[in-house]
Design a protein around this motif. Structure first.
Motif: not given
Length: 552
Positions: A407, A466, A409, A489-490, A492, A405, A494, A520, A462
């Motif tokens: 976020s 997710e 990048q 992944t971070d 987050n 995703s 969605t 995180t 981009q």
């Protein structure tokens, strides 16, 4: 050497047992009086440099003519021992440390004799082999016969490969291939007959060989046992490596329809006959990326991929797969941004291989009930259904899911792509069994294992969402068969949470990981069974491999 664990995690992890790794013990022994490396330096009067980098699971030798040091002759021998060499000792399911060290010493002895008698200008040798149409692995195999014969005659000791490897006993699966019998000849001579000339009787099983070889050749021209013996004796007594090359050409002319590359013969491991290669490293003069052995990486042929898999890869690449063949500068110009620095992936892979080589495999118990058994797999006879039924000798199955995703990048370009490339390198070196999966944009795709790892930096990362939960569900079988499941992944997410409890009930421990801070980490443990974070990509890679190494 000791290795400690400093993983930020929602549950505690056990630190790996501190011990000296096998490769270091072998090296320390080899440089002492009577050791193989010191003997090479003494007998040649030249310097010997030792390395421990992945090289196909065994060892390699080359001559570096460019090395200079005041007070010494120009040039040096470079001997490399793969830190995970013990994984190729498959004759015994659980080899003792003593047997592993003996195997490592035998590998270094083999490379010592390359240094003593093999031609040093491997680049010129490879060019001439290419001109004659002789595969370099075939030349290497024949040269192995010569140097091990000389070692046996000069030192009176066998290499005892049959104590370490199974493939000499698998030759019956390739009974139509003369090359398989030549390999058995080498192993038999150097394992069981230190002073004799009747070398391979125990491997023919008392059956006539004429019916076993060259099934594609007419009956009148089928080779006999004497033909194969004559070739083997000529290889063994050849004066130089260049003579071996000419004999290898004669071998190919004698068996024109047989497989000529040891790596193509069933029953022989892919590493066989590839112990030493020309000395080009990194990127060659043609700009072709090279692997650890100096060989060009395979590239993904789009025409051979299933249509669905190709479309998914192109969706994540945001361009045609044909653009993967473009040089980096041209691809960056078309993409409109600078590509990530992927050079650090080799260093990460090398460090991870060394760390995995410095810890013991976790103790394994057979699971007979509960969530560790995959019922449907048991009904179909899949041995992996008993998730902890056997010890794999250090080689672990890892599924790594990378969030693509938008976020992620920045992280992907700074850390994620290099880490993914390092995992793919370890897979290609046989250190780990890795499956890489990209997720995002309500889709997912499996990265082909033949993809050049450095090309992972070309994926733009981009996607609009997710899709982690949907991706995990689509790959449920692979996750249940894995020892470790990583989600890069971070945290987050969605478009839907991940139910870690449900996955635990299926025997899958989800591990979220990312470069980040305490916030995180908190986001990761909200979705996954465990969270691993660090301040830098190198630290994160270290903590993840410590978790993989001690996973029970």
């Amino acid at each position: 050497m000791s290795t400690s664990t400093s993983t930020t995690s929602s549950t505690s992890s056990t630190a790996p047992r501190a011990k000296t790794p096998d490769w270091r013990t072998v090296f320390n022994t080899a440089r002492r009086p009577g050791g193989q490396l010191l003997d090479l330096a003494t007998r040649t009067g030249e310097r010997v440099k030792f390395q421990n980098e992945p090289c196909g699971g065994t060892a390699s030798w080359r001559w570096d003519a460019t090395s200079r040091k005041r007070g010494h002759k120009p040039g040096e021998h470079v001997v490399n021992l793969d830190p995970m060499f013990a994984l190729t000792l498959d004759r015994v399911s659980k080899p003792s440390r003593r047997l592993r060290l003996a195997y490592g010493t035998a590998l270094l002895r083999h490379e010592k004799w390359h240094g003593l008698v093999t031609a040093r200008d491997l680049d010129e040798l490879a060019k001439e082999a290419d001109k004659l149409g002789v595969p370099f692995p075939l030349l290497n195999l024949c040269e192995d016969l010569r140097i091990e014969h000389k070692a046996r005659v000069a030192e009176g000791d066998c290499f005892m490969w049959c104590e370490y490897n199974l493939h000499p006993f698998r030759v019956a699966s390739s009974r139509s291939e003369p090359l398989a019998w030549l390999a058995a000849y080498i192993r038999a001579e150097c394992s069981t007959h230190p002073n004799g000339t009747k070398l391979i009787d125990g491997y023919w099983n008392g059956e006539p060989m004429t019916a076993r070889v060259c099934s594609g050749v007419s009956e009148a021209s089928k080779p006999t046992e004497d033909v194969l013996r004559t070739f083997a004796e000529q290889f063994a007594t050849a004066a130089t490596t260049w003579d071996v090359l000419r004999l290898a050409k004669d071998w190919m002319d004698t068996f024109p329809t047989a497989k000529q590359n040891p790596q193509d013969v069933p029953g022989m491991p892919s590493r066989y006959g590839a112990g030493y290669t020309p000395s080009n490293k990194g990127t060659g003069s043609t700009g072709t990326p090279m692997d650890y052995n100096g060989k060009p990486f395979d590239t993904v042929d789009p025409s051979k991929l299933p249509p669905v898999e190709r479309r998914r890869l192109e969706f994540f690449l945001d361009s045609s797969l044909d653009t993967l063949r473009l040089p980096d500068d041209e691809f960056a110009r078309r993409a409109g941004h600078k590509l990530p620095d992927m050079s650090q992936s080799r260093g990460i892979a090398r460090r991870l291989a060394q760390m995995l080589g410095s810890v013991d495999s976790a103790r394994v118990r057979t699971a007979t009930s509960g969530s560790r058994v995959h019922v449907r797999g048991v009904m179909t006879g899949d041995p992996s259904s008993f998730r902890q039924a056997e010890q794999r000798g250090g080689k672990r199955r890892v599924v790594a899911v990378f969030d693509q995703s938008g976020s992620m990048q920045g992280d992907w370009r700074r850390h994620g792509a290099a880490f993914a490339a390092a995992l793919l390198l370890l897979h290609r070196q046989g250190v780990l069994d890795v499956q890489l999966i990209l997720t995002g944009g309500r889709s997912h795709c499996v990265v082909p294992p033949t993809l050049n790892p450095s090309l992972l930096g070309r994926f733009p990362c981009q996607m609009g969402c997710e899709s982690v939960d949907a991706t995990l569900g689509a790959h449920k079988a692979a996750l249940q068969a894995a020892d470790t499941v990583l989600i890069y992944t971070d945290g987050n997410l969605t478009d839907g949470d991940v139910d870690a409890g449900r996955w635990r009930s299926l025997g899958v421990d989800l591990v979220g990981c990312a470069v980040g801070n305490q916030h995180t980490h908190d986001s990761l443990v909200r979705h996954f069974s465990r969270g691993i974070t660090a301040d830098t990509g190198a630290q994160l890679a270290t903590r993840i491999v410590q978790y993989i190494a001690t996973r029970k």
